[in-house]
Design an enzyme around this catalytic site. Structure first.
Site, mmCIF file in Angstrom:
data_model
loop_
_atom_site.group_PDB
_atom_site.id
_atom_site.type_symbol
_atom_site.label_atom_id
_atom_site.label_comp_id
_atom_site.label_asym_id
_atom_site.label_seq_id
_atom_site.Cartn_x
_atom_site.Cartn_y
_atom_site.Cartn_z
ATOM 1 C CG ASN A 171 -1.841 1.169 1.277
ATOM 2 O OD1 ASN A 171 -1.414 2.303 1.065
ATOM 3 N ND2 ASN A 171 -3.107 0.937 1.545
ATOM 4 N NE ARG A 200 -7.751 11.617 4.888
ATOM 5 C CZ ARG A 200 -8.221 11.039 5.993
ATOM 6 N NH1 ARG A 200 -7.432 10.283 6.722
ATOM 7 N NH2 ARG A 200 -9.459 11.231 6.379
ATOM 8 C CB THR A 214 -9.302 1.874 6.942
ATOM 9 O OG1 THR A 214 -8.867 2.474 5.732
ATOM 10 C CG2 THR A 214 -10.656 1.239 6.744
ATOM 11 C CD GLU A 228 -7.157 -6.099 3.033
ATOM 12 O OE1 GLU A 228 -7.300 -5.804 1.821
ATOM 13 O OE2 GLU A 228 -6.457 -5.439 3.828
ATOM 14 N NE ARG A 237 -8.380 7.697 3.837
ATOM 15 C CZ ARG A 237 -9.248 7.419 4.803
ATOM 16 N NH1 ARG A 237 -10.369 8.099 4.927
ATOM 17 N NH2 ARG A 237 -8.982 6.473 5.678
ATOM 18 C CG HIS A 277 -8.262 4.275 0.752
ATOM 19 N ND1 HIS A 277 -8.474 4.167 2.101
ATOM 20 C CD2 HIS A 277 -9.463 4.604 0.216
ATOM 21 C CE1 HIS A 277 -9.749 4.434 2.374
ATOM 22 N NE2 HIS A 277 -10.363 4.714 1.235
ATOM 23 C CG HIS A 305 1.807 6.232 4.817
ATOM 24 N ND1 HIS A 305 0.582 6.825 5.019
ATOM 25 C CD2 HIS A 305 2.020 5.462 5.907
ATOM 26 C CE1 HIS A 305 0.087 6.418 6.157
ATOM 27 N NE2 HIS A 305 0.932 5.583 6.721
ATOM 28 C CD GLU A 328 -7.138 -0.134 1.032
ATOM 29 O OE1 GLU A 328 -7.437 0.896 1.673
ATOM 30 O OE2 GLU A 328 -6.220 -0.869 1.345
ATOM 31 C CG HIS A 337 -5.500 -1.700 9.067
ATOM 32 N ND1 HIS A 337 -5.054 -1.050 10.189
ATOM 33 C CD2 HIS A 337 -6.027 -0.754 8.266
ATOM 34 C CE1 HIS A 337 -5.327 0.234 10.067
ATOM 35 N NE2 HIS A 337 -5.909 0.456 8.907
HETATM 36 N N1 PXP Z 1 -5.813 -3.042 4.182
HETATM 37 C C1 PXP Z 1 -6.727 -2.039 4.194
HETATM 38 C C2 PXP Z 1 -8.121 -2.347 3.791
HETATM 39 C C3 PXP Z 1 -6.360 -0.733 4.566
HETATM 40 O O1 PXP Z 1 -7.286 0.248 4.579
HETATM 41 C C4 PXP Z 1 -5.013 -0.476 4.903
HETATM 42 C C5 PXP Z 1 -4.588 0.922 5.272
HETATM 43 O O2 PXP Z 1 -4.804 1.794 4.257
HETATM 44 C C6 PXP Z 1 -4.099 -1.544 4.848
HETATM 45 C C7 PXP Z 1 -4.524 -2.816 4.515
HETATM 46 C C8 PXP Z 1 -2.651 -1.338 5.182
HETATM 47 O O3 PXP Z 1 -2.536 -1.036 6.528
HETATM 48 P P1 PXP Z 1 -1.136 -0.541 7.098
HETATM 49 O O4 PXP Z 1 -0.815 0.759 6.446
HETATM 50 O O5 PXP Z 1 -1.367 -0.440 8.561
HETATM 51 O O6 PXP Z 1 -0.136 -1.619 6.731
#
Ligand code: PXP
Length: 249
Positions: free
Chosen positions: A7, A49, A101, A151, A45, A43, A10, A70, A190
């Protein structure tokens, strides 16, 4: 072995902090792929953001692995997903005031809406994954919705104290088995980190782990020394730009 979806939200967070063009999620996604990422997750949004529509467009063109989008289950996002056809859509709950999330989707209380939404995507060739807490009633509702994937939210496991971790881990293991017996394919993610990922990675039946924060954080840690070294080198030995030193006319 589970595959890894990275992901990259960031990266866009850092760029948006200055409203500038670097760092660029699309070009860095290619580095993540070179490092072995089996998929790239973003993601988009509602409040834009971090990831922007342009990032999605570029990533759709550049990602050679799999692009997982996402998004919230809204009409605006449906239109965007149908336009860009990501390799998978993961539906997540979204609140403007949250930092990330927070919990899983509540499929059980929005079943008719989610079922219709899933169908609109899947009938257009986009497999859907539903991000849910590892709970029996949610998984049963996911199966009824016709979504191909779930997921499982690993946030509670990630945040649990060491005394509580085994209980959260068994909850996830049981949910993987339940989801698969309901005919669902299973991803998880997550809050996973370099410290807590191994127990989750060892669970049979999870096909992909989606991990973001810890990987981007680590990339700063392992890359900062080199970045500073390069800047020091430029300050010490400025390069001569022939165009600039001779003037442009
Ligand atoms: N899975 C989903 C559905 C998420 O919303 C996120 C965060 O955007 C992640 C996985 C990844 O989480 P993390 O950034 O804590 O690894």
């Amino acid at each position: 072995m589970a595959s890894l979806g990275v992901n990259i939200d960031h990266i866009a967070n850092v760029r948006q902090a200055r409203q500038t063009i670097e760092p660029d999620p699309a070009s860095l996604a290619l580095l993540a792929e070179l490092g072995g990422a089996d998929g790239i997750t973003i993601h988009l949004r509602e409040d834009r953001r971090h990831i922007q529509d342009r990032d999605l467009k570029l990533l759709r063109e550049l990602v050679k692995s799999r692009l997982n989008l996402e998004m919230a289950a809204t009409e605006e996002m449906l239109e965007i997903a149908l336009k860009f056809s990501p390799d998978m859509v993961t539906l997540v709950p979204e609140k403007r005031e949250e930092i990330t999330t927070e919990g899983g989707l509540c499929i059980a209380t929005n079943e008719i809406y989610i079922t219709t939404f899933v169908n609109k995507l899947q009938s257009n060739g986009i497999p859907v994954s539903l991000f849910v807490d590892p709970l029996k009633e949610q998984l049963e509702a996911c199966a009824r919705s016709g979504a191909a994937w779930v997921e499982l939210h690993t946030g509670n496991y990630a945040e649990a104290s060491w005394q509580q971790k085994p209980r959260e881990l068994s909850r996830i293991k049981e949910s993987v088995a339940r989801a698969r017996s309901l005919g669902l394919r299973v991803n998880a993610g997550h809050g996973l980190t370099y410290q807590n990922v191994e127990h989750i990675a060892a669970i049979e039946g999870i096909e992909e782990l989606n991990i973001g924060h810890t990987i981007i954080a680590r990339s700063i840690a392992v890359g900062l020394k080199e970045a500073v070294r390069e800047m020091k080198e430029l300050i010490k030995n400025p390069r001569k730009d022939p165009l600039f030193s001779q003037g442009l006319n």
